[in-house]
Design a protein around this motif. Structure first.
Motif, PDB file in Angstrom:
ATOM      1  N   ILE A 101       0.840  -1.199   0.000  1.00 26.35           N
ATOM      2  CA  ILE A 101       0.000   0.000   0.000  1.00 26.35           C
ATOM      3  C   ILE A 101       0.874   1.247   0.000  1.00 26.35           C
ATOM      4  N   ARG A 102       1.929   1.231   0.802  1.00 26.86           N
ATOM      5  CA  ARG A 102       2.849   2.368   0.834  1.00 26.86           C
ATOM      6  C   ARG A 102       3.511   2.578  -0.526  1.00 26.86           C
ATOM      7  N   ALA A 103       3.919   1.493  -1.176  1.00 26.04           N
ATOM      8  CA  ALA A 103       4.543   1.598  -2.500  1.00 26.04           C
ATOM      9  C   ALA A 103       3.549   2.145  -3.518  1.00 26.04           C
ATOM     10  N   TYR A 104       2.293   1.689  -3.451  1.00 26.77           N
ATOM     11  CA  TYR A 104       1.255   2.181  -4.358  1.00 26.77           C
ATOM     12  C   TYR A 104       1.040   3.677  -4.154  1.00 26.77           C
ATOM     13  N   GLN A 105       1.014   4.114  -2.892  1.00 31.56           N
ATOM     14  CA  GLN A 105       0.830   5.535  -2.610  1.00 31.56           C
ATOM     15  C   GLN A 105       2.002   6.358  -3.120  1.00 31.56           C
ATOM     16  N   GLU A 106       3.215   5.808  -3.021  1.00 28.20           N
ATOM     17  CA  GLU A 106       4.385   6.504  -3.544  1.00 28.20           C
ATOM     18  C   GLU A 106       4.313   6.626  -5.061  1.00 28.20           C
ATOM     19  N   VAL A 107       3.834   5.583  -5.731  1.00 32.57           N
ATOM     20  CA  VAL A 107       3.683   5.646  -7.185  1.00 32.57           C
ATOM     21  C   VAL A 107       2.667   6.715  -7.554  1.00 32.57           C
ATOM     22  N   LEU A 108       1.566   6.795  -6.799  1.00 29.04           N
ATOM     23  CA  LEU A 108       0.566   7.824  -7.077  1.00 29.04           C
ATOM     24  C   LEU A 108       1.126   9.226  -6.855  1.00 29.04           C
ATOM     25  N   ASN A 109       2.045   9.395  -5.909  1.00 27.12           N
ATOM     26  CA  ASN A 109       2.627  10.691  -5.631  1.00 27.12           C
ATOM     27  C   ASN A 109       3.595  11.140  -6.707  1.00 27.12           C
ATOM     28  N   PHE A 110       4.056  10.235  -7.567  1.00 24.72           N
ATOM     29  CA  PHE A 110       4.978  10.596  -8.637  1.00 24.72           C
ATOM     30  C   PHE A 110       4.287  11.430  -9.713  1.00 24.72           C
ATOM     31  N   ARG A 111       2.989  11.350  -9.796  1.00 30.69           N
ATOM     32  CA  ARG A 111       2.255  12.052 -10.853  1.00 30.69           C
ATOM     33  C   ARG A 111       2.422  13.513 -10.791  1.00 30.69           C
TER      34      ARG A 111
END
Length: 111
Positions: A101-111
């Motif tokens: 979940i943390r990794a997914y949130q980090e990927v979303l923050n890259f946008r």
């Protein structure tokens, strides 16, 4: 550079053209439309791991019921070991889920 045409796009699905036979292993199943792989996918491995955690939880439940219904048929150490295994597996699963979940949130923050 090759662009997509309207025939390749249907809904939210895009037809992928493979340029190298190593891209996808397996063959397409005509009935389900799924790719049948020789090697298990990440999702397959995750489901198998979750099923393993579930089996450990069920084993603890079965041993607990046996201990209550027939206390002389089971050793206390067996239940203790089963509970420890089950708790460890559950904690590891929780850590993996939290990290995913943390990794997914980090990927979303890259946008």
């Amino acid at each position: 550079m090759e662009f997509l045409n309207f025939g390749q796009v249907t809904g939210n699905r895009v037809t992928l053209n493979t340029t190298d036979p190593r891209h996808f292993t397996g063959s397409m199943n005509n009935v389900t439309g799924r790719l049948e792989r020789e090697n298990p996918t990440f999702a397959d491995q995750m489901f198998e791991a979750l099923n393993g955690v579930n089996r450990l939880q069920q084993e603890v439940n079965d041993l607990s019921v046996r201990m209550i219904t027939d206390p002389n048929s089971i050793d206390v150490h067996d239940i203790t070991i089963a509970i420890a295994k089950s708790n460890a597996a559950l904690q590891i699963t929780q850590a993996v889920v939290d990290r995913a979940i943390r990794a997914y949130q980090e990927v979303l923050n890259f946008r």
